[in-house]
Design an enzyme around this catalytic site. Structure first.
Site, PDB file in Angstrom:
ATOM      1  N   THR A  63       1.063  -1.382   0.340  1.00  0.00           N
ATOM      2  CA  THR A  63       0.072   0.104   0.135  1.00  0.00           C
ATOM      3  C   THR A  63       0.737   1.661   0.151  1.00  0.00           C
ATOM      4  OG1 THR A  63      -1.783  -0.534   1.663  1.00  0.00           O
ATOM      5  CG2 THR A  63      -1.466   0.932   1.260  1.00  0.00           C
TER       6      THR A  63
ATOM      7  N   ARG B  46     -14.511  -7.439   1.234  1.00  0.00           N
ATOM      8  CA  ARG B  46     -13.727  -6.990   2.458  1.00  0.00           C
ATOM      9  C   ARG B  46     -13.206  -5.606   1.576  1.00  0.00           C
ATOM     10  NH1 ARG B  46      -7.950  -4.930   2.911  1.00  0.00           N
ATOM     11  NH2 ARG B  46      -7.296  -5.616   4.808  1.00  0.00           N
TER      12      ARG B  46
ATOM     13  N   GLY C 140      -4.974  -4.622   7.623  1.00  0.00           N
ATOM     14  CA  GLY C 140      -5.535  -3.915   7.779  1.00  0.00           C
ATOM     15  C   GLY C 140      -6.659  -3.511   8.717  1.00  0.00           C
TER      16      GLY C 140
ATOM     17  N   GLY D 162     -10.014  -2.930   3.912  1.00  0.00           N
ATOM     18  CA  GLY D 162      -9.199  -2.600   5.009  1.00  0.00           C
ATOM     19  C   GLY D 162      -9.642  -1.228   5.164  1.00  0.00           C
TER      20      GLY D 162
ATOM     21  N   GLY E  68       0.192  -2.207   6.225  1.00  0.00           N
ATOM     22  CA  GLY E  68      -0.335  -3.307   6.390  1.00  0.00           C
ATOM     23  C   GLY E  68      -1.177  -3.984   7.010  1.00  0.00           C
TER      24      GLY E  68
HETATM   25  C1  SD4 Z   1      -5.010  -3.215   3.244  1.00  0.00           C
HETATM   26  N1  SD4 Z   1      -3.602  -1.572   4.380  1.00  0.00           N
HETATM   27  O1  SD4 Z   1      -6.509  -3.447   2.966  1.00  0.00           O
HETATM   28  C2  SD4 Z   1      -3.726  -2.638   3.901  1.00  0.00           C
HETATM   29  C3  SD4 Z   1      -2.577  -2.986   2.240  1.00  0.00           C
HETATM   30  C4  SD4 Z   1      -1.829  -2.888   3.183  1.00  0.00           C
HETATM   31  O2  SD4 Z   1       0.056  -4.331   3.742  1.00  0.00           O
HETATM   32  O3  SD4 Z   1      -0.931  -1.956   3.449  1.00  0.00           O
HETATM   33  N2  SD4 Z   1      -1.003  -4.536   3.099  1.00  0.00           N
HETATM   34  O4  SD4 Z   1      -4.879  -3.930   4.995  1.00  0.00           O
END
Ligand code: SD4
Length: 334
Positions: free
Chosen positions: A196, A224, A250, A226, A248
């Site tokens: 992200t 879904r 979410g 996040g 990360g």
């Molecule tokens: C999520 N934070 O959809 C985002 C994805 C992401 O490492 O950053 N993944 O959860």
């Protein structure tokens, strides 16, 4: 590239300056005479303009944002322009075009944007539109709402002139078909350098803004959403204090309203690094399964000081200012 130790030294030096600025006193709502004196006698240099963003793809994104910032542009325009770069890049597999699909093979996108006046716009579960961040910007600028999702967001985007496109590249389709063989949902910790993008900027006028955009967790359940489009979880900006964004898993940020927490910690006098660390520690304290996931916070304060902290090592972020243009490794809990 700087070592983690060098980076930490830098951030802690920033923290000391921040406390001496008088903002700490203001946050506590009381005046300590020596701090007031320091505030009036030291003319503090503000590190502006500056732009910071998550992961290695932040380097190219910062470059686009920097063009806006150095031509007197506003932070809000810089962050929108910046994150459009990975959104359009099929090699960045977790943002926009070329992002990993969900379990049904559909690319669904989440994004949000926030300016210096607490205005914000967001889209979630949006399909077929390459630049969700620009749709989020128009939700902010042209509607009385903050968030549009799914079909409604797509309808709005088309009304605004965005064209529908197929966002599933051959590569992503192949990976999805491969995943279907086992159909096991196991989020990979640190899909290094392909994650992200969250971006924060402080412009020449001293105003802060932020943007965050993603295709979300690979092979997530259809529908879904996040943290990335959720104001307070994946992004938060308070122009009096600072801004924060997250990357990360979410679900962990949503459960703790992570980015709002980081900004509130800075309001209480913490440096950006300390505030990000406090938010990670809150996650660790409240959520038992935190060790199985990655979460990284990135923060920028009103003085142009920045910092980051994550659960697992391996999270890096890009910083572009008059002083630097490079990637830093975030300090980590584990
Ligand atoms: C999520 N934070 O959809 C985002 C994805 C992401 O490492 O950053 N993944 O959860």
């Amino acid at each position: 590239m700087s070592s983690k130790r060098e980076f930490l030294k830098f951030s802690l030096a920033g923290a000391a300056t921040f406390s001496a600025s008088g903002l700490f006193t203001e946050a506590l709502g009381k005046s300590h005479p020596s701090e007031i004196t320091a505030h009036h006698t030291e003319k503090k240099t503000i590190n502006k303009p500056i732009v910071v963003s998550t992961w290695q793809h932040g380097i190219a994104a910062n470059k686009a944002a920097w063009q806006v910032l150095t031509t007197d542009g506003k932070a809000i325009d810089a962050v929108e322009k910046g994150v459009r770069v990975p959104e359009a890049d099929p090699e960045v597999r977790t943002v926009g075009y070329g992002g990993y699909p969900d379990r049904e093979g559909k690319v669904t996108l989440d994004a949000c944007i926030m300016d210096e006046n607490q205005n914000c716009g967001s889209v979630a579960f949006l399909q077929h539109i390459k630049h969700p961040i620009s749709v989020a910007r128009l939700v902010m600028d042209k509607t009385p709402h903050v968030m549009l999702v799914g079909e409604g967001a797509l309808k709005f985007a088309k009304e605004q002139g965005f064209k529908e496109e197929n966002l599933l590249t051959k590569k992503s389709e192949q990976d999805w078909r491969q995943w279907l063989v086992k159909s096991k949902y196991e989020p990979v910790i640190n899909i290094e350098n392909h994650d992200t993008i969250g971006m924060l900027a402080l412009d020449k006028h001293g105003d802060l803004s932020g943007a965050c955009t993603t295709s979300g967790a690979a092979f997530k359940m259809h529908g879904r959403v996040g943290d990335s489009p959720i104001i307070g979880a994946g992004l938060y900006v308070d122009n009096e204090v600072g801004a924060a964004t997250a990357t990360g898993m979410g679900e962990l940020m949503i459960k703790t309203v992570g980015c709002h927490l980081v900004v509130e910690m800075m309001r209480q006098g913490m440096s950006p690094t300390q505030a990000c660390q406090a938010a990670v520690e809150r996650i660790a304290k409240k959520l038992g399964d935190y060790k199985d996931f990655q979460v990284g916070f990135l923060a920028l304060n009103k003085s142009g000081e920045y910092g980051s902290f994550c659960i697992q090592s391996g999270f890096d972020y890009a910083v572009t200012s008059n002083k630097t243009n490079q990637l830093f490794n975030a300090a980590s809990l584990l």
